[in-house]
Every structure is written in C-alpha cells, then in structure tokens.
Design a protein around this motif. Structure first.
Motif, short mmCIF file in Angstrom:
data_model
loop_
_atom_site.label_atom_id
_atom_site.label_comp_id
_atom_site.label_asym_id
_atom_site.label_seq_id
_atom_site.Cartn_x
_atom_site.Cartn_y
_atom_site.Cartn_z
N GLY A 55 0.81 -1.21 0.00
CA GLY A 55 0.00 0.00 0.00
C GLY A 55 0.84 1.25 0.00
N GLU A 56 1.94 1.24 -0.70
CA GLU A 56 2.86 2.37 -0.75
C GLU A 56 2.59 3.20 -2.02
OE1 GLU A 56 6.70 0.54 -0.54
OE2 GLU A 56 6.66 0.42 1.65
N GLY A 57 1.87 4.28 -1.86
CA GLY A 57 1.60 5.16 -2.99
C GLY A 57 0.44 4.73 -3.85
N VAL A 58 -0.10 3.54 -3.58
CA VAL A 58 -1.26 3.00 -4.30
C VAL A 58 -2.15 2.30 -3.28
CG1 VAL A 58 -0.08 2.69 -6.52
CG2 VAL A 58 0.01 0.88 -4.80
N PRO A 59 -3.44 2.08 -3.61
CA PRO A 59 -4.30 1.35 -2.67
C PRO A 59 -3.77 -0.07 -2.45
CG PRO A 59 -5.62 2.47 -4.33
CD PRO A 59 -4.19 2.57 -4.79
N GLN A 60 -3.76 -0.52 -1.21
CA GLN A 60 -3.24 -1.85 -0.92
C GLN A 60 -4.13 -2.92 -1.56
OE1 GLN A 60 -4.16 -4.72 0.91
NE2 GLN A 60 -2.13 -5.60 0.60
N SER A 61 -3.50 -3.86 -2.24
CA SER A 61 -4.25 -4.94 -2.88
C SER A 61 -3.31 -6.12 -3.11
CB SER A 61 -4.86 -4.51 -4.21
OG SER A 61 -5.43 -5.61 -4.89
N ASP A 62 -3.50 -7.19 -2.36
CA ASP A 62 -2.69 -8.39 -2.57
C ASP A 62 -2.99 -9.03 -3.92
OD1 ASP A 62 -1.36 -8.26 -0.10
OD2 ASP A 62 -2.96 -9.35 0.92
N ALA A 63 -4.24 -8.91 -4.38
CA ALA A 63 -4.61 -9.52 -5.66
C ALA A 63 -3.87 -8.85 -6.82
CB ALA A 63 -6.12 -9.42 -5.87
N ILE A 64 -3.85 -7.51 -6.82
CA ILE A 64 -3.13 -6.79 -7.88
C ILE A 64 -1.63 -7.02 -7.74
CG2 ILE A 64 -2.62 -4.51 -8.85
CD1 ILE A 64 -5.42 -3.64 -8.04
N ALA A 65 -1.15 -7.06 -6.49
CA ALA A 65 0.27 -7.34 -6.27
C ALA A 65 0.64 -8.67 -6.90
CB ALA A 65 0.57 -7.36 -4.77
N GLY A 66 -0.20 -9.68 -6.71
CA GLY A 66 0.07 -10.99 -7.26
C GLY A 66 0.15 -10.99 -8.78
N GLU A 67 -0.70 -10.17 -9.43
CA GLU A 67 -0.67 -10.08 -10.89
C GLU A 67 0.67 -9.53 -11.37
OE1 GLU A 67 -4.01 -7.77 -12.06
OE2 GLU A 67 -5.49 -9.18 -11.28
N TRP A 68 1.15 -8.48 -10.70
CA TRP A 68 2.43 -7.89 -11.09
C TRP A 68 3.59 -8.84 -10.77
CZ3 TRP A 68 2.77 -4.34 -14.53
CH2 TRP A 68 1.77 -3.37 -14.66
N TYR A 69 3.51 -9.52 -9.62
CA TYR A 69 4.55 -10.49 -9.30
C TYR A 69 4.60 -11.60 -10.34
CZ TYR A 69 5.09 -8.56 -4.53
OH TYR A 69 5.35 -7.76 -3.45
#
Length: 293
Positions: A55-69
C-alpha cells in the motif's frame, strides 16, 4: 551440557516468521512513479507489485500485487517468484495453494536466491506444499547459510543448540551460527546470544554485551529480548519499560505477565495510554512488510 532454563522457555519461530526475507530499506518506488505508467521490465513490475502489497503510494491490494509479481516472475525475477510463492502459501490475494507456493519459492531457490533457499528448506522440513524431507531441507538451509543468510544461520544455530531437525545436539558447535546470525540482525539470534552471555555457562558471562544484545533484539521484534530489555529498564524507569513489556506479551512471552503486574501500578492511566501508543509505533518499525522481499 545443561541448557539454561530460560532458553527452554523460548518458543520456536513460526512458519511465517521463518519465511520472511527482509530487504534493506528502500524508498517507495510507487511514490515516485505515476501509477498509470505501464511497467515494461521485470524489476519495475516487481516493484509495482510490492507497492500494491504494502500500500505504498497506491491502494493496498494483494490480488493486484500478485498479478504484477506473476508478470515479473514469468520474466525470471527471483524476488517476484519468492513473493508470489508467499502469497500462495498464505492465501493472500489468491486461494491458498501451498503446492504452488512451494513451486515458485523453489524455482527462485534453484536459480540462486538465498532467501528462497532458506524458505525451501523450511518448507521441506515442515512438509508444507511438498513431501516432508528433513535431510533435504537442512541441506537447503546450509546452502542459504553459506551465502550469509541470517535466517538460515539462526535456524541452523537453533537446530544445533537443541538437537532438532536430525542435527546432533552440540551447544558449542551452535555458537558460530548464532553469533553470525546476531551480527546480521536476526532477532532470535540476538536474544539467545544475549541469554547465553547473561547466563555465563556456554559463554563467559558478559552482562554489558548481553544487555546490548537484548536491546538490539527487542528493537528487531524478538519477544524474549523485549522481556529482558524491559527488565533492565524497570530498574530505573517503569515508564520506558512498559511499551516493551506490552510488546513481549503481544509476542506471547509469558514471563512478561509478572513484569506487567509489577509495572502497571507504578504508572498513571495517561502513561499507560501513551505506552500503548509507543508500543504500536515500535511494532511498525520492525514490521515493514509481511514475509516478502
């Protein structure tokens, strides 16, 4: 050789704590890069995923994080592979899938990532996402320790000191692992080395060095160190001791119960409220992320 009684009270590290692989502090990439920018290379994709996870500079989202990972991992980014594996293991942003979690972390380990080698060892020892194989797991711990991984050094020190995971019990042989891990800032290693120096059985007694290690371990989040550091502070300043007692209790350090009963009557309600706030501030300082890079 007898084990100091206080050491027996120390709880084993949890799976999640053992999977953690903290990086050196970095500035927030997302805070400096517009979120509308399309991340084209694997490192930028990894950093954007981490920004969403934290959640650094953007809304926290594990789902979106996973897509980028996943995008970054498919291009060979080892940190993204590790973090994607942790999301699968913990079921954050995706259905929990230990097999996929192990697969991604093992893939990073096979390509040379030390933190993933350590995590692979722990997963094999526990049989999480893969068939239990203690001997192979310890082998991965040794690989990670050979690169200087603090968590692996600490685990091998713990195993050698107590005789766990098929390793012969030998407190003296455990000392190099524990000392190296403490030097690299492993919280558990700081605490147990402090206890050994305070006890004066396995190592020569050195109260000053022990107290310094307790303070370091406390600041890094080790509950036993927080209890010991609070005991030191109680002799001169119960107000300063209170937040550390609170943190030790939050970390399930049962010895802190008696210290809290001694401390609270010496404080005003405002000092207790302020101490609770200070404990939360300290806790944030040693929890920059959740088991990821």
């Amino acid at each position: 050789m007898n084990i100091p009684s206080r050491l027996i009270l120390r709880s084993a590290l949890s799976t999640l704590a053992l999977l953690s692989a903290p990086m050196n502090p970095e500035h927030s990439w997302a805070a400096q890069t517009p979120t509308s920018v399309s991340a084209q290379n694997a490192e930028d994709q990894f950093r954007l995923g981490r920004a969403y996870e934290r959640g650094e500079g953007v809304p926290q989202s594990d789902a979106i994080a996973g897509e980028w990972y996943l995008n970054a991992a498919d291009q060979g980014n080892l940190k993204a592979m590790h973090n994607l594996g942790v999301l699968f293991l913990t079921g954050r942003g995706t259905p929990k899938d230990p097999i996929q979690g192990y697969r991604w972390i093992r893939k990073a380990a096979d390509r040379g990532d030390a933190g993933s080698a350590y995590a692979t060892g722990i997963l094999l020892i526990k049989g999480e996402g893969v068939a239990k194989n203690t001997a192979e797991g310890v082998g991965w711990l040794r690989k990670a320790a050979d690169t200087g991984d603090a968590n692996a050094l600490a685990r091998l020190g713990q195993d050698t000191y107590f005789g766990d995971d098929g390793i012969t019990k030998d407190p003296k042989a455990a000392l190099p692992f524990i000392q190296a891990a403490a030097e690299k800032g492993n919280p558990w290693a700081c605490g147990i080395l402090g206890e050994l120096l305070a006890e004066g059985t396995v190592l020569p007694k050195d109260t000053a060095s022990a107290n310094s290690l307790f303070q370091k371990g406390a600041q890094l989040g080790d509950p036993a160190s927080q209890f010991e550091y609070a005991r030191i502070l109680m002799n001169s300043d119960p107000v300063k001791a209170y937040p550390w007692i609170k943190l030790a209790l939050l970390g399930h350090e049962i010895r802190a119960n008696g210290l809290m009963l001694e401390c609270r009557p010496a404080l005003t309600q405002q000092q207790i409220t302020d101490g609770d706030t200070e404990a939360e501030r300290i806790k944030l300082g040693y929890q920059p992320g959740v088991n990821t890079k």
